[in-house]
Motif scaffolding. Structure first.
Motif, PDB file in Angstrom:
ATOM      1  N   ASP A  79       0.833  -1.198   0.000  1.00  0.00           N
ATOM      2  CA  ASP A  79       0.000   0.000   0.000  1.00  0.00           C
ATOM      3  C   ASP A  79       0.872   1.254   0.000  1.00  0.00           C
ATOM      4  O   ASP A  79       2.039   1.220   0.400  1.00  0.00           O
ATOM      5  CB  ASP A  79      -0.929   0.009   1.215  1.00  0.00           C
ATOM      6  N   LYS A  80       0.262   2.357  -0.387  1.00  0.00           N
ATOM      7  CA  LYS A  80       1.002   3.612  -0.525  1.00  0.00           C
ATOM      8  C   LYS A  80       1.678   4.028   0.781  1.00  0.00           C
ATOM      9  O   LYS A  80       2.841   4.445   0.775  1.00  0.00           O
ATOM     10  CB  LYS A  80       0.050   4.712  -1.007  1.00  0.00           C
ATOM     11  N   ASN A  81       0.958   3.904   1.896  1.00  0.00           N
ATOM     12  CA  ASN A  81       1.529   4.352   3.172  1.00  0.00           C
ATOM     13  C   ASN A  81       2.626   3.427   3.694  1.00  0.00           C
ATOM     14  O   ASN A  81       3.291   3.740   4.666  1.00  0.00           O
ATOM     15  CB  ASN A  81       0.429   4.513   4.225  1.00  0.00           C
ATOM     16  N   SER A 109       3.255   2.001  -5.834  1.00  0.00           N
ATOM     17  CA  SER A 109       2.518   1.417  -4.709  1.00  0.00           C
ATOM     18  C   SER A 109       1.157   0.915  -5.165  1.00  0.00           C
ATOM     19  O   SER A 109       0.732   1.119  -6.308  1.00  0.00           O
ATOM     20  CB  SER A 109       2.355   2.458  -3.590  1.00  0.00           C
ATOM     21  N   ARG A 110       0.474   0.275  -4.236  1.00  0.00           N
ATOM     22  CA  ARG A 110      -0.878  -0.236  -4.478  1.00  0.00           C
ATOM     23  C   ARG A 110      -1.866   0.736  -3.855  1.00  0.00           C
ATOM     24  O   ARG A 110      -1.874   0.962  -2.653  1.00  0.00           O
ATOM     25  CB  ARG A 110      -1.024  -1.625  -3.853  1.00  0.00           C
ATOM     26  N   ASN A 111      -2.700   1.332  -4.711  1.00  0.00           N
ATOM     27  CA  ASN A 111      -3.677   2.307  -4.240  1.00  0.00           C
ATOM     28  C   ASN A 111      -4.877   2.279  -5.191  1.00  0.00           C
ATOM     29  O   ASN A 111      -4.983   3.095  -6.103  1.00  0.00           O
ATOM     30  CB  ASN A 111      -3.051   3.704  -4.186  1.00  0.00           C
ATOM     31  N   LYS A 112      -5.763   1.261  -4.989  1.00  0.00           N
ATOM     32  CA  LYS A 112      -6.866   1.015  -5.921  1.00  0.00           C
ATOM     33  C   LYS A 112      -6.333   0.807  -7.330  1.00  0.00           C
ATOM     34  O   LYS A 112      -6.780   1.428  -8.291  1.00  0.00           O
ATOM     35  CB  LYS A 112      -7.881   2.158  -5.891  1.00  0.00           C
TER      36      LYS A 112
END
Length: 223
Positions: A79-81, A109-112
Motif C-alpha cells: 500500500d502507498k503508506n 505502490s498499491r492504491n486502488k
C-alpha cells in the motif's frame, strides 16, 4: 525507468528561488548502479533483465535528448503508506547542453490499482543577459526611414532636407537562456506492460512496470 534531459537551443527561465523536495519524499534509499541502499525486499535488475534497453540506446543517438539514468528494480507491491520513496541524484558535465543537475524521487505502490508517483527538480545557473546597443534614426517629423529596394542609385538618395536627424541608442537584452529551477511532477495510474512517458520541456521520464515470475525455489520460500 529511463531518465533523460532535453538538449539543444533551449530558452527557458525557471524559478529563481531554489525548489527543494519535501522532507517526506527524500529518503535514504538511493537508486544508482553502484553503492545502492534499497529497502528490504527490493533488488536491482541486471542489465539483461531490463526491458527498456532498446529505448535507452535510441535516446543515446538522439540529437534532442541525453539519457542520464537507466535503472530497474524488483519490489514487493504494498500500500502507498507502506511504500518508501526511492531517490536519485544526477549531475551532468558543465559543458553539456541542457540543465546541469537533478534531484528526483519515485515510488510504485498499491492504491486502488498501481500508482506511480514521481517528482524531479532540475537546475542550471542563470546566465547574465548581455545588453545590445541598437542605433535608430529619427527626424523631427517622425518620418521612419525604410530600407526599400530602388532601381537606380539616384533614386536611393534621400531628398534634401534642412531638418536634423537624431541618432537614438537603445539597450535591449539578449533572449533568456536556459536557467533557473524546474520541476517535473506526476502521479498516474499505470498498467502492467505499458510504457509511460512523463514529459517536461527540459527533461523526461520513461517508466515500464512488468510482473515478475518467481522461480519455484522462490515460491517455496514464500510459502
Amino acid at each position: 525507468m529511463v531518465f533523460f534531459k532535453r538538449i539543444g537551443d533551449l530558452h527557458f527561465t525557471g524559478q529563481q528561488e531554489p525548489i527543494t523536495l519535501d522532507e517526506t519524499e527524500v529518503s535514504e534509499y538511493l537508486l544508482a548502479d553502484a553503492e545502492n541502499t534499497l529497502p528490504e525486499g527490493y533488488a536491482l535488475l541486471a542489465r539483461n533483465e531490463r526491458t527498456l534497453e532498446g529505448v535507452y540506446r535510441r535516446l543515446r543517438s538522439s540529437p534532442e535528448m541525453r539519457p542520464m539514468l537507466h535503472i530497474g528494480w524488483r519490489q514487493e507491491l504494498k500500500d502507498k503508506n507502506e511504500t518508501p520513496w526511492l531517490t536519485f541524484s544526477l549531475q551532468d558535465e558543465p559543458e553539456q547542453e541542457g540543465l546541469e543537475g537533478f534531484e528526483g524521487v519515485i515510488r510504485l505502490s498499491r492504491n486502488k490499482g498501481l500508482l506511480l508517483e514521481s517528482r524531479t527538480v532540475g537546475y542550471k545557473e542563470v546566465a547574465e543577459s548581455l545588453p545590445l546597443e541598437i542605433e535608430t534614426s529619427e527626424t523631427s517629423d517622425d518620418v521612419e526611414l525604410l530600407d526599400l529596394p530602388f532601381a537606380t542609385d539616384s533614386e536611393q538618395q534621400p531628398e534634401e532636407s534642412n531638418e536634423k536627424e537624431e541618432l537614438m541608442v537603445q539597450d535591449i537584452q539578449m533572449p533568456d537562456q536556459l536557467g533557473g529551477f524546474f520541476e517535473m511532477s506526476e502521479s498516474i495510474k499505470v498498467k502492467l506492460g505499458k510504457l509511460y512517458y512523463i514529459d517536461h520541456p527540459t527533461m523526461g521520464l520513461l517508466v515500464k512496470v512488468t510482473p515478475y515470475q518467481a522461480s519455484l525455489e522462490e515460491q517455496e520460500s514464500l510459502n
